[in-house]
Design a protein around this motif. Structure first.
Motif, mmCIF file in Angstrom:
data_model
loop_
_atom_site.group_PDB
_atom_site.id
_atom_site.type_symbol
_atom_site.label_atom_id
_atom_site.label_comp_id
_atom_site.label_asym_id
_atom_site.label_seq_id
_atom_site.Cartn_x
_atom_site.Cartn_y
_atom_site.Cartn_z
ATOM 1 N N SER A 2 23.120 -18.369 -17.879
ATOM 2 C CA SER A 2 23.649 -19.183 -16.541
ATOM 3 C C SER A 2 22.542 -19.021 -15.481
ATOM 4 O O SER A 2 22.251 -20.106 -14.741
ATOM 5 C CB SER A 2 24.845 -18.843 -15.892
ATOM 6 N N GLU A 3 21.592 -18.061 -15.427
ATOM 7 C CA GLU A 3 20.572 -17.900 -14.473
ATOM 8 C C GLU A 3 19.640 -18.929 -14.802
ATOM 9 O O GLU A 3 18.742 -19.293 -13.958
ATOM 10 C CB GLU A 3 20.350 -16.468 -14.349
ATOM 11 N N ALA A 4 19.504 -19.318 -16.055
ATOM 12 C CA ALA A 4 18.407 -20.015 -16.407
ATOM 13 C C ALA A 4 18.982 -21.767 -16.169
ATOM 14 O O ALA A 4 18.150 -22.597 -16.365
ATOM 15 C CB ALA A 4 18.049 -19.955 -17.820
ATOM 16 N N GLY A 5 19.961 -21.849 -15.871
ATOM 17 C CA GLY A 5 20.673 -23.079 -15.313
ATOM 18 C C GLY A 5 21.257 -23.671 -16.639
ATOM 19 O O GLY A 5 21.548 -24.828 -16.659
ATOM 20 N N ILE A 6 21.594 -22.964 -17.659
ATOM 21 C CA ILE A 6 22.219 -23.626 -19.115
ATOM 22 C C ILE A 6 23.840 -23.696 -18.439
ATOM 23 O O ILE A 6 24.266 -22.283 -18.110
ATOM 24 C CB ILE A 6 21.860 -22.603 -20.072
ATOM 25 N N ARG A 7 24.577 -24.539 -18.927
ATOM 26 C CA ARG A 7 25.817 -24.896 -18.607
ATOM 27 C C ARG A 7 26.550 -23.764 -19.454
ATOM 28 O O ARG A 7 26.233 -23.453 -20.583
ATOM 29 C CB ARG A 7 26.308 -26.239 -18.835
ATOM 30 N N ALA A 11 25.892 -22.746 -23.335
ATOM 31 C CA ALA A 11 25.691 -21.305 -23.954
ATOM 32 C C ALA A 11 26.946 -20.931 -24.809
ATOM 33 O O ALA A 11 26.454 -20.351 -25.715
ATOM 34 C CB ALA A 11 25.790 -20.364 -22.776
ATOM 35 N N PHE A 12 28.117 -21.169 -24.716
ATOM 36 C CA PHE A 12 29.093 -20.743 -25.614
ATOM 37 C C PHE A 12 28.906 -21.156 -26.969
ATOM 38 O O PHE A 12 29.000 -20.810 -27.850
ATOM 39 C CB PHE A 12 30.541 -21.259 -24.853
ATOM 40 N N THR A 13 28.756 -22.808 -26.930
ATOM 41 C CA THR A 13 28.343 -23.521 -28.197
ATOM 42 C C THR A 13 27.161 -22.731 -28.911
ATOM 43 O O THR A 13 27.284 -22.597 -30.077
ATOM 44 C CB THR A 13 28.288 -24.794 -27.870
ATOM 45 N N HIS A 30 37.384 -19.450 -22.655
ATOM 46 C CA HIS A 30 38.169 -19.138 -21.265
ATOM 47 C C HIS A 30 37.395 -17.774 -20.937
ATOM 48 O O HIS A 30 37.342 -17.768 -19.528
ATOM 49 C CB HIS A 30 39.711 -19.050 -21.551
ATOM 50 N N ASP A 31 37.274 -16.905 -21.442
ATOM 51 C CA ASP A 31 36.723 -15.520 -21.122
ATOM 52 C C ASP A 31 35.235 -15.891 -20.697
ATOM 53 O O ASP A 31 34.820 -15.269 -19.560
ATOM 54 C CB ASP A 31 36.660 -14.669 -22.318
ATOM 55 N N ALA A 32 34.562 -16.797 -21.206
ATOM 56 C CA ALA A 32 33.360 -16.976 -20.866
ATOM 57 C C ALA A 32 33.179 -17.550 -19.506
ATOM 58 O O ALA A 32 32.370 -17.218 -18.596
ATOM 59 C CB ALA A 32 32.659 -17.850 -21.621
ATOM 60 N N TYR A 33 34.274 -18.664 -19.211
ATOM 61 C CA TYR A 33 34.219 -19.291 -17.650
ATOM 62 C C TYR A 33 34.584 -18.033 -16.897
ATOM 63 O O TYR A 33 34.077 -18.140 -15.778
ATOM 64 C CB TYR A 33 35.155 -20.130 -17.941
ATOM 65 N N ASN A 34 35.597 -17.483 -17.189
ATOM 66 C CA ASN A 34 35.961 -16.454 -16.221
ATOM 67 C C ASN A 34 34.775 -15.364 -15.949
ATOM 68 O O ASN A 34 34.697 -15.059 -14.871
ATOM 69 C CB ASN A 34 37.109 -15.559 -16.785
ATOM 70 N N TYR A 35 34.073 -15.013 -16.816
ATOM 71 C CA TYR A 35 32.977 -14.025 -16.782
ATOM 72 C C TYR A 35 31.921 -14.637 -15.725
ATOM 73 O O TYR A 35 31.447 -14.067 -14.994
ATOM 74 C CB TYR A 35 32.100 -13.646 -17.945
ATOM 75 N N ILE A 36 31.381 -16.071 -15.981
ATOM 76 C CA ILE A 36 30.605 -16.591 -15.064
ATOM 77 C C ILE A 36 30.947 -16.802 -13.447
ATOM 78 O O ILE A 36 30.220 -16.686 -12.924
ATOM 79 C CB ILE A 36 30.048 -18.091 -15.835
ATOM 80 N N GLN A 37 32.332 -17.109 -13.511
ATOM 81 C CA GLN A 37 32.875 -17.135 -12.123
ATOM 82 C C GLN A 37 33.009 -16.086 -11.515
ATOM 83 O O GLN A 37 32.702 -16.048 -10.250
ATOM 84 C CB GLN A 37 34.444 -17.753 -12.248
ATOM 85 N N LYS A 38 33.207 -14.812 -12.137
ATOM 86 C CA LYS A 38 33.249 -13.528 -11.303
ATOM 87 C C LYS A 38 31.945 -13.236 -11.086
ATOM 88 O O LYS A 38 31.591 -12.827 -10.119
ATOM 89 C CB LYS A 38 33.837 -12.645 -12.396
#
Length: 67
Positions: A2-7, A11-13, A30-38
Motif C-alpha cells: 500500500s505504501e508503494a501505491g498498490i490498491r 495486493a490481495f489478488t 475484509h481483513d486486508a481492508y481493515n488492516y490497511i484502514q487501521k
C-alpha cells in the motif's frame, strides 16, 4: 504494497495468486481492508500529533507568554 501505491484489492489478488488461492492466505479480503484502514488512521494521528507539537514549539519560541 500500500505504501508503494498498490490498491488493496490488487495486493490481495496478487497474494492469493501467489499462494494458489484465497483459502491459503490466512486472512480475508475484509481483513486486508481493515488492516490497511487501521494503518492509515495511525499515520494520520501521528502526523497530526507531530504537527501540533511543532506548532507549539514554534509559538513558544516566537511568544514568551505562550510557554
Amino acid at each position: 504494497m500500500s505504501e508503494a501505491g498498490i490498491r488493496t484489492i490488487d495486493a490481495f489478488t496478487y497474494l492469493s495468486d501467489e499462494v494458489s488461492g484465497v483459502g491459503n492466505l490466512g486472512f480475508t479480503k475484509h481483513d486486508a481492508y481493515n488492516y490497511i484502514q487501521k494503518e492509515r488512521i495511525v499515520k494520520i494521528e501521528t502526523r497530526d500529533t507531530n504537527s501540533l507539537i511543532r506548532l507549539f514549539k514554534e509559538r513558544a519560541i516566537d511568544d514568551n507568554m505562550f510557554a
